[in-house]
Write an enzyme that holds these catalytic residues in place. Structure first.
Site, PDB file in Angstrom:
ATOM      1  N   HIS A  70     -19.806 -40.989 -25.116  1.00  0.00           N
ATOM      2  CA  HIS A  70     -19.634 -40.439 -23.771  1.00  0.00           C
ATOM      3  C   HIS A  70     -18.695 -41.368 -22.999  1.00  0.00           C
ATOM      4  O   HIS A  70     -18.566 -42.558 -23.316  1.00  0.00           O
ATOM      5  CB  HIS A  70     -20.969 -40.358 -23.042  1.00  0.00           C
ATOM      6  CG  HIS A  70     -21.892 -39.323 -23.599  1.00  0.00           C
ATOM      7  ND1 HIS A  70     -22.999 -38.881 -22.910  1.00  0.00           N
ATOM      8  CD2 HIS A  70     -21.891 -38.640 -24.778  1.00  0.00           C
ATOM      9  CE1 HIS A  70     -23.633 -37.974 -23.627  1.00  0.00           C
ATOM     10  NE2 HIS A  70     -22.987 -37.817 -24.773  1.00  0.00           N
ATOM     11  N   GLU A  72     -18.930 -42.871 -20.212  1.00  0.00           N
ATOM     12  CA  GLU A  72     -19.570 -44.065 -19.671  1.00  0.00           C
ATOM     13  C   GLU A  72     -19.780 -45.124 -20.742  1.00  0.00           C
ATOM     14  O   GLU A  72     -19.555 -46.319 -20.508  1.00  0.00           O
ATOM     15  CB  GLU A  72     -20.934 -43.723 -19.056  1.00  0.00           C
ATOM     16  CG  GLU A  72     -20.886 -42.699 -17.945  1.00  0.00           C
ATOM     17  CD  GLU A  72     -21.189 -41.286 -18.432  1.00  0.00           C
ATOM     18  OE1 GLU A  72     -20.558 -40.825 -19.406  1.00  0.00           O
ATOM     19  OE2 GLU A  72     -22.050 -40.629 -17.821  1.00  0.00           O
ATOM     20  N   CYS A 100     -26.087 -38.817 -18.104  1.00  0.00           N
ATOM     21  CA  CYS A 100     -27.244 -38.354 -18.871  1.00  0.00           C
ATOM     22  C   CYS A 100     -28.208 -39.538 -19.030  1.00  0.00           C
ATOM     23  O   CYS A 100     -27.908 -40.664 -18.618  1.00  0.00           O
ATOM     24  CB  CYS A 100     -26.800 -37.837 -20.242  1.00  0.00           C
ATOM     25  SG  CYS A 100     -26.199 -39.136 -21.355  1.00  0.00           S
ATOM     26  N   CYS A 103     -26.712 -42.572 -21.015  1.00  0.00           N
ATOM     27  CA  CYS A 103     -25.739 -43.359 -20.251  1.00  0.00           C
ATOM     28  C   CYS A 103     -26.396 -44.103 -19.094  1.00  0.00           C
ATOM     29  O   CYS A 103     -26.051 -45.255 -18.813  1.00  0.00           O
ATOM     30  CB  CYS A 103     -24.624 -42.448 -19.760  1.00  0.00           C
ATOM     31  SG  CYS A 103     -23.626 -41.772 -21.109  1.00  0.00           S
TER      32      CYS A 103
END
Length: 181
Positions: A70, A72, A100, A103
């Site tokens: 992701h 992040e 999410c 993260c």
């Protein structure tokens, strides 16, 4: 909005930093990834008005064949390598979509001081939309959360991406139906 996420920028550089994250989201989109981008800034206590860009990231799970890639996580990994420490207490993370759970916990483990996100994620958001991990008092680190910075631009990028995906899926189904007829 929940208590942990303010609705407006709280630092003078928030809009600028979210603009950088939006550029990263556009890079993800160009690669066929969900358009989410992130930027990590280091904010010096002696010069808080001029933060340093430490790392950037955009979604890469499809291309990297990595479910953890992701935006992040990509940015956190780069920041930790650059700073040479897995703890990032002088850093802030800007991301175009509400983090999410994976993260959010990575940010807290890294001791990120503040996370700023653009638009809420009603399906997996962990800063108040589905759950609020940042508000858990039992955790030993507490990250400040700001939501809604450049929200409309980031939300529109996501809406357009998923509309295009739905249209592509519909066209592919139509083509398969025509072939089998």
């Amino acid at each position: 909005m929940n208590d942990t996420a303010a609705a407006a920028p709280s630092a003078p550089y928030d809009l600028w930093a979210m603009g950088l994250a939006l550029e990263q989201a556009q890079k993800a989109q160009a690669l066929g990834e969900v358009p989410v981008g992130a930027v990590v800034l280091r904010v010096s206590p002696t010069s808080p008005q001029t933060p340093e860009v430490v790392a950037v990231g955009h979604n890469q799970p499809i291309g990297a064949h990595d479910p953890t890639a992701h935006a992040e996580i990509v940015a956190l990994r780069q920041a930790a390598l650059r700073i040479k420490n897995y703890r990032l207490p002088d850093c802030e993370l800007f991301v175009t979509l509400e983090p999410c759970a994976m993260c959010a916990m990575a940010m807290m483990h890294a001791r990120i001081r503040r996370v700023v996100f653009a638009t809420r994620d009603p399906k997996t958001g962990a800063a108040g939309s589905v759950v609020d991990l940042f508000a858990q008092n039992a955790l030993n680190h507490h990250t400040q959360v700001v939501g809604g910075v450049h929200s409309e631009a980031c939300a529109e990028l996501l809406r357009a991406f998923f509309l295009q995906r739905r249209e592509q899926t519909k066209a592919a189904r139509g083509a398969r139906s025509a072939q089998s007829a």
